[in-house]
Design an enzyme around this catalytic site. Structure first.
Site, PDB file in Angstrom:
ATOM      1  CG  PHE A 198      27.069  -3.180 -51.904  1.00 22.77           C
ATOM      2  CD1 PHE A 198      25.792  -2.735 -52.471  1.00 22.77           C
ATOM      3  CD2 PHE A 198      27.568  -4.263 -52.549  1.00 22.77           C
ATOM      4  CE1 PHE A 198      25.267  -3.316 -53.617  1.00 22.77           C
ATOM      5  CE2 PHE A 198      26.983  -4.997 -53.630  1.00 22.77           C
ATOM      6  CZ  PHE A 198      25.987  -4.524 -54.141  1.00 22.77           C
ATOM      7  CB  THR A 251      34.321 -13.207 -51.243  1.00 23.01           C
ATOM      8  OG1 THR A 251      34.626 -13.068 -52.824  1.00 23.01           O
ATOM      9  CG2 THR A 251      35.487 -13.389 -50.582  1.00 23.01           C
ATOM     10  CG  ASP A 252      33.231 -15.735 -56.126  1.00 20.55           C
ATOM     11  OD1 ASP A 252      33.847 -14.682 -55.705  1.00 20.55           O
ATOM     12  OD2 ASP A 252      32.674 -15.756 -57.378  1.00 20.55           O
ATOM     13  CD  GLU A 253      37.075 -11.364 -55.225  1.00 17.15           C
ATOM     14  OE1 GLU A 253      38.153 -11.048 -55.205  1.00 17.15           O
ATOM     15  OE2 GLU A 253      36.114 -10.605 -55.452  1.00 17.15           O
ATOM     16  CE1 TYR A 294      37.196  -8.730 -49.540  1.00 12.59           C
ATOM     17  CE2 TYR A 294      37.224 -10.058 -51.488  1.00 12.59           C
ATOM     18  CZ  TYR A 294      36.659  -9.519 -50.415  1.00 12.59           C
ATOM     19  OH  TYR A 294      35.180 -10.021 -50.342  1.00 12.59           O
ATOM     20  CE  LYS A 322      35.098 -12.105 -46.562  1.00  9.85           C
ATOM     21  NZ  LYS A 322      34.115 -11.336 -45.422  1.00  9.85           N
ATOM     22  NE  ARG A 352      41.649  -5.609 -58.966  1.00  9.94           N
ATOM     23  CZ  ARG A 352      40.373  -5.865 -58.744  1.00  9.94           C
ATOM     24  NH1 ARG A 352      39.974  -6.938 -58.865  1.00  9.94           N
ATOM     25  NH2 ARG A 352      39.555  -4.754 -58.548  1.00  9.94           N
ATOM     26  CE1 TYR A 385      40.431   2.721 -62.143  1.00 11.95           C
ATOM     27  CE2 TYR A 385      39.744   3.921 -60.136  1.00 11.95           C
ATOM     28  CZ  TYR A 385      39.684   2.893 -60.840  1.00 11.95           C
ATOM     29  OH  TYR A 385      39.019   1.773 -60.491  1.00 11.95           O
TER      30      TYR A 385
END
Ligand code: NAD
Ligand code: TYD
Length: 350
Positions: free
Chosen positions: A12, A131-133, A156, A160, A287, A347
């Site tokens: 992406f 990432t900000d995560e 994740y 990172k 989640r 899902y």
């Protein structure tokens, strides 16, 4: 800088970065190194695939021998590293894949770069896109700055965080010219429909339920992907070695408010009576370890390098919806086959 390896260029954000660099810098030789996992798609780069300054190399950053050989052969001057496993929900199911690509893959690239760049670090650059995560979660107030301590909660974000630490350690220990940027949630074209915005667009289009985790109260700070690609360009060219920049849109949205706006935009674009799409909103099991709020303070990037976002969220979301409606073939291709299996596993039990 002449030759740049961009990893994860078929994904992406990577595809937007590759496109921007290929078009803006004809003097650079751009190599897109990508394994083409489920998230990598060469159709994302159709418009530039025949440009003379662009090449695609298929390969896995976890494969050390392959990476060492590639670096020895190509002798790149810089790396912009975006290849990663990037979806939090998948990291909850398969954490080891995230350790391999995000941590081991990053260290492999750092090692390969170190081998060929020894003695000329000042002419080279390793740019790590993160990432900000990694900062964890915020309460109701405050923002993440470059000084915020790392406190990741998902496999994740933990992977990172690990990769960010290795990049900085290679700068501090070996002197590699390395920079890191930590960005908030991106949205825009070519976004794989496992992430909230494209998944919701795809479901609304097909009149399928739009799954909102928990009560929809979690907050994310959304940035248009082309603004992220422009920030990467500015940081790559202007940042000092060893620095970190936060990138964000000053654009916080509660998930439920975002989905409500998206539903209204979809009604308008699909000529459906107002309120039709909102009826598809379905609250599902939350989640595990769901971070409550992310918000980025990107003052340093604005003050030092002059970057600010170029469009509002409403404009960006409308452009994004239009893109997905005009690119049905792209959406149908990526949602056939394995996607259905993923969707059912992810899902059906929620
Ligand atoms: P993505 O999942 O869309 O794309 C990842 C790309 O990496 C894919 O093309 C995939 O084929 C490739 N890849 C995966 N494993 C590989 C491996 N072992 N070897 C080579 N290539 C491999 O991800 P994205 O959303 O474009 O994110 C790109 C980067 O930006 C990631 O590092 C991510 O952590 C970071 N980031 C993403 C966001 C976001 O909102 N999406 C925000 C901030 C930072
Ligand atoms: P996502 O797009 O997966 O990005 P991230 O987890 O990296 O922030 O999710 C954005 C937010 O939307 C996050 O709070 C989780 C939530 N979400 C849903 O409510 N439903 C969904 O189907 C998905 C994929 C995400």
């Amino acid at each position: 800088m002449k030759k740049i390896i961009i990893t994860g260029g078929a994904g992406f954000i990577g595809s937007h970065v590759v496109r921007r660099f290929v078009k803006t810098y004809p003097q650079y030789d751009i190599i897109n190194l990508d394994k083409l996992t489920y998230a990598g798609n060469l159709a994302n780069l159709k418009d530039i695939e025949n440009e003379p300054n662009y090449r695609f190399v298929k390969g896995d950053i976890v494969d050390l021998e392959f990476i060492n050989n590639l670096f020895a052969e190509e002798q790149p001057d810089a790396v912009i590293h975006l290849a990663a496993e990037s979806h939090v929900d998948r990291s909850i199911t398969n954490p080891l894949d995230f350790v391999m690509t995000n941590v081991v893959g990053t260290v492999n690239l750092l090692n390969a770069a170190r081998n060929i760049w020894k003695g000329r670090y000042s002419e080279t650059r390793f740019y790590h896109v993160s990432t900000d995560e990694v900062y964890g979660t915020l309460g109701e107030d405050g923002m993440f700055t470059e000084q915020t301590g790392y406190d990741p909660h998902s496999p994740y974000s933990a992977s990172k965080a690990g990769s960010d630490h290795f990049v900085r350690a290679y700068h501090d220990t070996y002197g590699i010219d390395a920079i890191v940027s930590n960005c908030s949630n991106n949205y825009g074209s070519f976004h794989f429909p496992e992430k909230l915005i494209p998944l919701a667009i795809n479901n609304i289009k097909q009149n399928k339920p739009v799954p909102v985790y928990g009560k929809g109260e979690n907050i994310r700070d959304w940035l248009w992907v082309e603004d992220h690609a422009r920030a990467i360009d500015v940081i790559f060219h202007k940042a000092k070695a060893g620095t970190t920049y936060n990138i964000g849109g000053h654009n916080e949205w509660k998930n439920i408010d975002l989905i409500t706006l998206l539903c209204a935009t979809m009604d308008k674009k699909l000529n459906r009576p107002e309120g039709t799409s909102a009826k598809l909103i379905t609250f599902v099991t939350d989640r595990a370890g769901h971070d409550l709020r992310y918000a980025i303070d990107s003052t340093k990037l604005k003050n030092e390098l002059g970057w600010v976002p170029s469009i509002t969220f409403e404009e960006g979301l409308e452009k994004t919806v239009e893109w997905y409606l005009e690119n049905e073939e792209w959406l149908d291709n990526v949602t056939s086959g394995h996607y259905q299996q993923y969707y059912n596993t992810q899902y059906n039990h929620r």
